[in-house]
Design an enzyme around this catalytic site. Structure first.
Site, PDB file in Angstrom:
ATOM      1  N   LYS A  62       0.845  -1.204   0.000  1.00 38.96           N
ATOM      2  CA  LYS A  62       0.000   0.000   0.000  1.00 38.96           C
ATOM      3  C   LYS A  62       0.878   1.250   0.000  1.00 38.96           C
ATOM      4  O   LYS A  62       1.852   1.331   0.756  1.00 38.96           O
ATOM      5  CB  LYS A  62      -0.922   0.017   1.225  1.00 38.96           C
ATOM      6  CG  LYS A  62      -1.999  -1.073   1.183  1.00 38.96           C
ATOM      7  CD  LYS A  62      -2.915  -0.968   2.389  1.00 38.96           C
ATOM      8  CE  LYS A  62      -3.836  -2.178   2.507  1.00 38.96           C
ATOM      9  NZ  LYS A  62      -5.067  -2.112   1.761  1.00 38.96           N
ATOM     10  N   GLU A 116     -12.565  -3.117  10.549  1.00 36.15           N
ATOM     11  CA  GLU A 116     -13.371  -3.411   9.361  1.00 36.15           C
ATOM     12  C   GLU A 116     -14.837  -3.412   9.753  1.00 36.15           C
ATOM     13  O   GLU A 116     -15.188  -3.836  10.862  1.00 36.15           O
ATOM     14  CB  GLU A 116     -12.991  -4.775   8.794  1.00 36.15           C
ATOM     15  CG  GLU A 116     -11.588  -4.817   8.257  1.00 36.15           C
ATOM     16  CD  GLU A 116     -11.290  -6.132   7.560  1.00 36.15           C
ATOM     17  OE1 GLU A 116     -11.106  -6.123   6.334  1.00 36.15           O
ATOM     18  OE2 GLU A 116     -11.256  -7.160   8.244  1.00 36.15           O
ATOM     19  N   HIS A 148       0.010  -8.042   9.111  1.00 38.14           N
ATOM     20  CA  HIS A 148      -0.133  -6.624   8.742  1.00 38.14           C
ATOM     21  C   HIS A 148       0.245  -5.666   9.887  1.00 38.14           C
ATOM     22  O   HIS A 148       0.986  -4.711   9.692  1.00 38.14           O
ATOM     23  CB  HIS A 148      -1.565  -6.301   8.313  1.00 38.14           C
ATOM     24  CG  HIS A 148      -2.096  -7.205   7.246  1.00 38.14           C
ATOM     25  ND1 HIS A 148      -1.318  -7.751   6.265  1.00 38.14           N
ATOM     26  CD2 HIS A 148      -3.356  -7.647   6.987  1.00 38.14           C
ATOM     27  CE1 HIS A 148      -2.058  -8.491   5.459  1.00 38.14           C
ATOM     28  NE2 HIS A 148      -3.308  -8.451   5.876  1.00 38.14           N
TER      29      HIS A 148
HETATM   30  C1  BG6 Z   1      -6.564  -9.800   4.682  1.00 38.45           C
HETATM   31  C2  BG6 Z   1      -7.338 -10.509   5.748  1.00 38.45           C
HETATM   32  O1  BG6 Z   1      -5.195 -10.078   4.813  1.00 38.45           O
HETATM   33  O2  BG6 Z   1      -6.773  -8.401   4.764  1.00 38.45           O
HETATM   34  C3  BG6 Z   1      -8.802 -10.150   5.667  1.00 38.45           C
HETATM   35  O3  BG6 Z   1      -7.184 -11.910   5.600  1.00 38.45           O
HETATM   36  C4  BG6 Z   1      -9.001  -8.661   5.643  1.00 38.45           C
HETATM   37  O4  BG6 Z   1      -9.528 -10.736   6.739  1.00 38.45           O
HETATM   38  C5  BG6 Z   1      -8.121  -8.032   4.567  1.00 38.45           C
HETATM   39  O5  BG6 Z   1     -10.364  -8.387   5.369  1.00 38.45           O
HETATM   40  C6  BG6 Z   1      -8.217  -6.530   4.581  1.00 38.45           C
HETATM   41  O6  BG6 Z   1      -7.460  -5.984   3.551  1.00 38.45           O
HETATM   42  P1  BG6 Z   1      -7.659  -4.460   3.133  1.00 38.45           P
HETATM   43  O7  BG6 Z   1      -6.584  -4.217   2.123  1.00 38.45           O
HETATM   44  O8  BG6 Z   1      -9.043  -4.344   2.587  1.00 38.45           O
HETATM   45  O9  BG6 Z   1      -7.486  -3.661   4.368  1.00 38.45           O
END
Ligand code: BG6
Length: 507
Positions: A203, A237, A261
């Site tokens: 990102k 989320e 992450h």
């Molecule tokens: C993924 C997870 O790595 O990242 C998911 O397995 C999550 O559960 C996703 O929804 C979120 O990614 P982003 O880029 O939409 O924040």
């Protein structure tokens, strides 16, 4: 001979980096990851002119498909999920290089067909024997697939060519299984040919943490425990687990997101300046942070976990986790996790890092908030500063990408009243070019053989070392706490910060 242009730096990183002749084999083409992320990113790269003209994509799956069926699936996923506009001429060129191989992951005949398909594409489209094998499949199949690649002489590159393997998290479910997985991969591919995807590193806003810290002079002097009170890293989320019950149950929020992450984000925020931005220097600095990271002694007080129950999301009533299709009623999988960690270095001693992630929270937001200590002395009356909180620098990873600096300012008027104000940087306001999707950047880097944005297995293992004691602790405790969908997690998460005299941000 033409004189060299003294103004042109041969190392100029602004020049577009275009992949040389190559192709990709995608295992697990029917899965969500392939359809929503990998395939659209391949098209977007082609559309931006960053793939070689003969680029070829081979889908490998069990389905009884012909090349045309696969092409239709690719077409639909591009139409639905690509970031850039659909252009017939780009699609026509890309679709000429689409092939499908049908087979199980342990099917010798199918892997022979795969080898022949690659040879045929080398001839027909000039892919030069250069192939990336993208394993968009559950890790339990990694061993079978890399074993077959080795057996069928697909892992070893022909002369002057390369072969790489791309794997997606979860890299194991604890330290021990991660080691086994790493051994499996290392036994077949040399370490420099293994690309582990943590898509957060792809990102723009995440890479910008390094630019912000190391291209400027004003942040670094205050980037330490003398000035920083604590750091909050949030990935919230609003969605639930959707159709991913099979993957998610038994994995949970900490393994799914914190292990990778969020610990990677923390490493970028906390690391020392690398000697350069090449892979070895960058990974070394991240590794130092991860190996200095410790947990507080009392995990019952410094962590929290929860599971969402029925509630509201986007004005609609939504069901609880245990009612989601495919989830066992007795599931103890957490959908919210928060942990406190300390980084035992001179720079960060005494500065807690709070990491939290949850599904079905109030809104979708990922941010890193550096919260500064209060000024040592305030030459104002207490009433003047009632509405003044701590200074904060917030990196808004997504959505609404940018950065905010919060500080105190005088409220206009005849009295001295001081209140928080925000200074804002928004990508949309400063740059005209839209940020590429993380997967575009990462797939291009795989094809270029450029490794800085891919975590090394040492980082993966160190991250499990940090998390394993928390997971063991939770496993002994039974059920997670509950929180209604649409809220900000269980009360235990608030209590965890309240004990330290702090509160979570409500972004
Ligand atoms: C993924 C997870 O790595 O990242 C998911 O397995 C999550 O559960 C996703 O929804 C979120 O990614 P982003 O880029 O939409 O924040």
């Amino acid at each position: 001979m033409a004189a060299a242009n003294p103004l042109r730096d041969p190392e100029d990183r602004r020049l577009p980096r275009i992949a040389g002749p190559c192709g990709m084999v995608l295992f697990g083409v029917t899965g969500d990851l392939s359809r929503k992320k990998v395939v659209p990113a391949v098209y977007d790269l082609a559309n931006r002119g960053l793939l070689p003209p003969g680029f070829s994509l081979i889908g490998y799956a069990r389905r009884d498909w012909a090349d045309q069926d696969f092409a239709q699936i690719v077409h639909d996923s591009v139409k639905q999920h690509a970031r850039t506009e659909f252009r017939e001429e780009v699609w026509n060129q890309l679709s000429e290089g689409l092939r499908f191989v049908q087979g199980d992951f342990d099917d010798d005949v199918a892997f022979d067909t795969l080898r022949r398909t690659i040879e045929e594409l080398d001839q027909a489209r000039g892919t030069g024997g250069n192939y990336a094998f993208y394993l968009a499949i559950p890790p339990s199949f990694f061993g079978a697939v890399v074993g077959q690649l080795q057996e069928h002489k697909l892992a070893q590159p022909p002369a002057d060519a390369w072969r790489r393997v791309v794997v997606e998290k979860p890299f194991g479910h604890d330290l021990e299984s991660a080691r086994v997985l790493n051994d499996t991969l290392d036994g077949v591919f040399p370490p420099e040919s293994v690309f582990r995807i943590d898509h957060y590193l792809g990102k723009e806003t995440v890479q910008n943490i390094l630019a912000m810290r190391f291209a400027n002079n004003m942040f670094e002097p205050v980037w330490n425990g003398n000035y920083v009170d604590h750091v909050q890293i949030t990935m919230a989320e609003d969605i639930g687990i959707g159709g991913r019950a099979g993957y998610y149950d038994g994995i949970g929020a900490a393994r799914d997101v914190i292990q990778n992450h969020l610990l990677q984000l923390m490493a970028l925020v906390a690391m020392e300046e690398p000697t350069s931005f090449d892979a070895d220097s960058l990974r070394l600095e991240k590794q130092k942070v991860l190996s200095s990271t410790t947990l507080p002694r009392r995990l019952d007080l410094s962590t929290a976990r929860g599971q969402y129950v029925e509630g509201w999301s986007g004005g609609e009533k939504v069901q609880g986790f245990l009612d989601e299709e495919g989830i066992k009623k007795s599931s103890t999988t957490e959908t919210f996790a928060a942990i406190t960690v300390n980084i035992e270095t001179r720079r960060w001693a005494g500065v807690p890092f709070y990491l939290r992630h949850g599904k079905r929270l109030g809104r979708r937001v990922t941010e890193v908030a550096i919260i500064f200590k209060r000024a040592p002395h305030l030459p104002f009356s207490v009433t003047s500063t009632e509405e003044l909180t701590q200074n904060a620098l917030v990196v808004r990873v997504q959505p609404d990408e940018g950065m905010t600096l919060r500080f105190g300012s005088k409220v206009p008027g005849t009295t001295m009243e001081i209140r928080d104000v925000n200074m804002d940087f928004a990508y949309g306001g400063s740059f005209t070019e839209a940020s590429p999707e993380a997967y575009e950047r990462l797939i291009l880097d795989v094809l270029l053989g450029d490794p800085p944005l891919f975590p090394r297995h040492e980082e993966v293992e160190l991250s499990w070392k940090i998390l394993d004691p928390v997971l063991d602790h939770w496993a002994r405790k039974g059920r997670p706490d509950r929180y209604p969908a649409g809220t900000w997690g269980p009360p235990s998460a608030d209590a965890m910060l309240a004990r330290d005299g702090r509160t979570w941000r409500r972004p």
